[in-house]
Write a protein that holds these residues in place. Structure first.
Motif, PDB file in Angstrom:
ATOM      1  N   UNK A  19       0.787  -1.172  -0.102  1.00  0.00           N
ATOM      2  CA  UNK A  19      -0.029   0.094   0.114  1.00  0.00           C
ATOM      3  C   UNK A  19       0.820   1.349   0.069  1.00  0.00           C
ATOM      4  N   UNK A  20       2.126   1.127   0.573  1.00  0.00           N
ATOM      5  CA  UNK A  20       2.793   2.388   0.776  1.00  0.00           C
ATOM      6  C   UNK A  20       3.827   2.608  -0.329  1.00  0.00           C
ATOM      7  N   UNK A  21       3.678   1.794  -1.428  1.00  0.00           N
ATOM      8  CA  UNK A  21       4.333   2.007  -2.616  1.00  0.00           C
ATOM      9  C   UNK A  21       3.863   3.523  -3.316  1.00  0.00           C
ATOM     10  N   UNK A  22       5.025   3.906  -4.080  1.00  0.00           N
ATOM     11  CA  UNK A  22       4.622   5.268  -4.578  1.00  0.00           C
ATOM     12  C   UNK A  22       3.481   5.166  -5.477  1.00  0.00           C
ATOM     13  N   UNK A  23       2.564   6.068  -5.521  1.00  0.00           N
ATOM     14  CA  UNK A  23       1.485   5.670  -6.666  1.00  0.00           C
ATOM     15  C   UNK A  23       2.049   5.873  -7.968  1.00  0.00           C
ATOM     16  N   UNK A  24       1.289   5.335  -8.627  1.00  0.00           N
ATOM     17  CA  UNK A  24       1.603   5.199 -10.151  1.00  0.00           C
ATOM     18  C   UNK A  24       1.194   6.608 -10.704  1.00  0.00           C
ATOM     19  N   UNK A 126      -2.433  -4.351 -14.198  1.00  0.00           N
ATOM     20  CA  UNK A 126      -1.137  -3.973 -13.833  1.00  0.00           C
ATOM     21  C   UNK A 126      -0.999  -2.819 -12.752  1.00  0.00           C
ATOM     22  N   UNK A 127      -2.283  -2.610 -12.261  1.00  0.00           N
ATOM     23  CA  UNK A 127      -2.046  -1.538 -11.169  1.00  0.00           C
ATOM     24  C   UNK A 127      -2.190  -2.051  -9.845  1.00  0.00           C
ATOM     25  N   UNK A 128      -1.181  -1.537  -9.097  1.00  0.00           N
ATOM     26  CA  UNK A 128      -1.143  -1.933  -7.455  1.00  0.00           C
ATOM     27  C   UNK A 128      -2.328  -1.469  -6.778  1.00  0.00           C
ATOM     28  N   UNK A 129      -3.223  -2.507  -6.745  1.00  0.00           N
ATOM     29  CA  UNK A 129      -4.657  -2.476  -6.207  1.00  0.00           C
ATOM     30  C   UNK A 129      -4.494  -1.766  -4.679  1.00  0.00           C
ATOM     31  N   UNK A 130      -3.627  -2.195  -3.993  1.00  0.00           N
ATOM     32  CA  UNK A 130      -3.329  -2.093  -2.576  1.00  0.00           C
ATOM     33  C   UNK A 130      -2.849  -0.392  -2.547  1.00  0.00           C
ATOM     34  N   UNK A 131      -2.074   0.303  -3.291  1.00  0.00           N
ATOM     35  CA  UNK A 131      -1.676   1.320  -3.180  1.00  0.00           C
ATOM     36  C   UNK A 131      -2.898   2.215  -3.839  1.00  0.00           C
ATOM     37  N   UNK A 132      -3.388   1.779  -4.638  1.00  0.00           N
ATOM     38  CA  UNK A 132      -4.535   2.717  -5.321  1.00  0.00           C
ATOM     39  C   UNK A 132      -5.726   2.738  -4.333  1.00  0.00           C
ATOM     40  N   UNK A 133      -6.134   1.753  -3.784  1.00  0.00           N
ATOM     41  CA  UNK A 133      -7.219   1.811  -2.875  1.00  0.00           C
ATOM     42  C   UNK A 133      -7.074   2.055  -1.505  1.00  0.00           C
ATOM     43  N   UNK A 134      -5.924   1.695  -0.949  1.00  0.00           N
ATOM     44  CA  UNK A 134      -5.662   1.867   0.554  1.00  0.00           C
ATOM     45  C   UNK A 134      -5.057   3.031   1.083  1.00  0.00           C
ATOM     46  N   UNK A 135      -3.971   3.485   0.048  1.00  0.00           N
ATOM     47  CA  UNK A 135      -3.120   4.538   0.546  1.00  0.00           C
ATOM     48  C   UNK A 135      -3.991   5.841   0.789  1.00  0.00           C
ATOM     49  N   UNK A 207      -8.965  -1.639   6.154  1.00  0.00           N
ATOM     50  CA  UNK A 207      -8.642  -2.023   4.978  1.00  0.00           C
ATOM     51  C   UNK A 207      -8.043  -3.570   4.558  1.00  0.00           C
ATOM     52  N   UNK A 208      -7.402  -4.010   5.573  1.00  0.00           N
ATOM     53  CA  UNK A 208      -6.786  -5.280   5.558  1.00  0.00           C
ATOM     54  C   UNK A 208      -7.988  -6.067   5.880  1.00  0.00           C
ATOM     55  N   UNK A 209      -9.004  -5.876   6.677  1.00  0.00           N
ATOM     56  CA  UNK A 209     -10.092  -6.696   6.724  1.00  0.00           C
ATOM     57  C   UNK A 209     -10.908  -6.839   5.527  1.00  0.00           C
ATOM     58  N   UNK A 210     -11.174  -5.847   4.780  1.00  0.00           N
ATOM     59  CA  UNK A 210     -12.153  -5.821   3.690  1.00  0.00           C
ATOM     60  C   UNK A 210     -11.369  -6.282   2.328  1.00  0.00           C
ATOM     61  N   UNK A 211      -9.980  -5.821   2.311  1.00  0.00           N
ATOM     62  CA  UNK A 211      -9.091  -6.279   0.909  1.00  0.00           C
ATOM     63  C   UNK A 211      -9.002  -7.810   0.982  1.00  0.00           C
ATOM     64  N   UNK A 212      -8.793  -8.505   2.173  1.00  0.00           N
ATOM     65  CA  UNK A 212      -8.621 -10.015   1.898  1.00  0.00           C
ATOM     66  C   UNK A 212      -9.831 -10.961   2.287  1.00  0.00           C
ATOM     67  N   UNK A 213     -10.918 -10.367   2.176  1.00  0.00           N
ATOM     68  CA  UNK A 213     -12.352 -10.927   2.122  1.00  0.00           C
ATOM     69  C   UNK A 213     -12.356 -12.198   1.246  1.00  0.00           C
ATOM     70  N   UNK A 214     -12.764 -13.433   1.519  1.00  0.00           N
ATOM     71  CA  UNK A 214     -12.727 -14.517   0.824  1.00  0.00           C
ATOM     72  C   UNK A 214     -14.194 -15.016   0.793  1.00  0.00           C
ATOM     73  N   UNK A 215     -14.730 -15.549  -0.308  1.00  0.00           N
ATOM     74  CA  UNK A 215     -16.475 -15.788  -0.129  1.00  0.00           C
ATOM     75  C   UNK A 215     -17.340 -15.104  -0.527  1.00  0.00           C
ATOM     76  N   UNK A 216     -18.463 -14.725  -0.179  1.00  0.00           N
ATOM     77  CA  UNK A 216     -19.500 -13.795  -0.689  1.00  0.00           C
ATOM     78  C   UNK A 216     -19.977 -12.803   0.390  1.00  0.00           C
ATOM     79  N   UNK A 217     -21.266 -12.254   0.115  1.00  0.00           N
ATOM     80  CA  UNK A 217     -21.748 -11.355   0.730  1.00  0.00           C
ATOM     81  C   UNK A 217     -21.626 -11.485   2.218  1.00  0.00           C
TER      82      UNK A 217
END
Length: 250
Positions: A19-24, A126-135, A207-217
Motif C-alpha cells: 500500500x505504501x508504494x509510490x502511487x503510479x 497491472x495496477x497496484x490495487x493496494x496502493x490505489x485503494x488503501x493509501x 482496509x486489511x479486513x476488507x481487502x482480504x475477504x474470501x467468499x460472498x456477501x
C-alpha cells in the motif's frame, strides 16, 4: 491460535508494504484522496459534533451535581470537563466511535470490491490495487481525524456552556474560570498526536479486513464486524502506551 495471529500480522505487514508504494499516477492519487476526505472525514463532522456537544453538557452536569461540594472551588466542573475532553474523550473515545462508522465503511467497501472481482480486474491491468485503494484512505483519515478532534473539543466546551446558560447548573463565570484554570497546552497536543495513530489503525486495519475477504456477501458482513472489533481493541491498547509515553515526554 498464536501462529494464526502471527500469520495475520504478517499478511497485514505485507499488505501495508504494498500500500505504501509510490502511487503510479500522482494526479489520480490526489483525486481519490480528496474523495476519501469527503466520504470518510467531512461526512463524520456532524455525528462527532453532536455526540461531543451532549457529552460535554452531561460531564459538566454530572460533575456539578454528584462530585462538587462546598469544600471544592466553584470552577471544578469546568476544569474537569476540559480535562476529560482534552485527554480522553475527543481523542480515544471519539476514535472508538469513528472505528464503528468509518471502519465498517472501509471494510465493507473493499470487501464488496473483492467479491465482485473489481480488485482482481485492477491487478490484471497491472495496477497496484493496494496502493490505489488503501493509501488514499489512510492519508485522508490521518489528515482529517485531528481536525475532528479539534471540532470535538470545541463542541464539548460549547455543550458545557449550554448547561451554564440554559440549565443554570453552573454560572458562566465559574465555568470560564474552570476552563482557563491551569491550562496545559501539551494536553491538547497529546490528543492530536494520539488521534494520528488511531486514524492509521482505523484505516489500515479496516482496509486489511476488507481487502482480504474470501467468499460472498456474508463474509463481507463478517469482515466489517471483525474490522470494528480489531480497531477498537487496538485503539484501547495503544491508548494506554501512548498516554504513558506522551505523559513522560511532557
Amino acid at each position: 491460535m498464536i501462529l494464526k495471529q502471527l500469520h495475520i500480522f504478517g499478511d497485514y505487514l505485507l499488505l501495508m508494504g504494498r500500500a505504501f508504494h509510490r502511487p503510479e499516477r500522482i494526479r489520480m492519487f490526489f483525486k481519490k484522496y480528496y474523495s476519501e476526505i469527503l466520504a470518510l472525514g467531512l461526512n463524520s463532522v456532524g455525528i462527532v459534533m453532536l455526540i461531543s456537544l451532549f457529552i460535554g453538557a452531561v460531564i459538566c452536569i454530572q460533575i456539578k451535581l454528584n462530585i462538587q461540594n462546598v469544600w471544592m472551588p466553584s470552577w471544578v466542573s469546568g476544569y474537569t470537563t476540559r480535562e476529560i475532553m482534552l485527554l480522553e474523550f475527543s481523542s480515544a473515545i471519539m476514535c472508538l466511535i469513528l472505528a464503528g462508522k468509518v471502519g465498517s465503511n472501509i471494510a465493507s467497501e473493499l470487501g464488496t470490491m473483492r467479491i465482485t472481482q473489481q480488485i482482481d480486474a485492477l491487478e490484471i491491468m497491472g495496477i497496484n490495487s493496494a496502493s490505489y485503494l488503501i493509501l488514499p484512505k489512510i492519508a485522508a483519515l490521518v489528515t482529517f481525524i485531528p481536525i475532528l478532534v479539534i471540532f470535538s473539543v470545541a463542541a464539548g466546551i460549547t455543550g458545557a456552556y449550554c448547561t451554564a446558560y440554559f440549565a443554570n447548573i453552573i454560572t458562566p463565570t465559574d465555568l470560564t474560570l474552570g476552563l482557563q484554570h491551569n491550562f496545559t497546552p501539551w494536553y491538547f497536543w497529546m490528543g492530536v498526536i494520539k488521534s494520528l495513530f488511531f486514524a492509521f489503525i482505523i484505516a489500515s486495519v479496516s482496509s486489511y479486513h476488507g481487502y482480504t475477504v474470501k467468499g460472498g456477501s456474508i463474509e463481507v458482513g463478517k469482515a466489517s464486524t471483525s474490522a470494528v472489533v480489531a480497531c477498537s481493541v487496538l485503539i484501547l491498547f495503544s491508548d494506554v502506551f501512548l498516554t504513558q509515553l506522551l505523559s513522560d515526554a511532557q
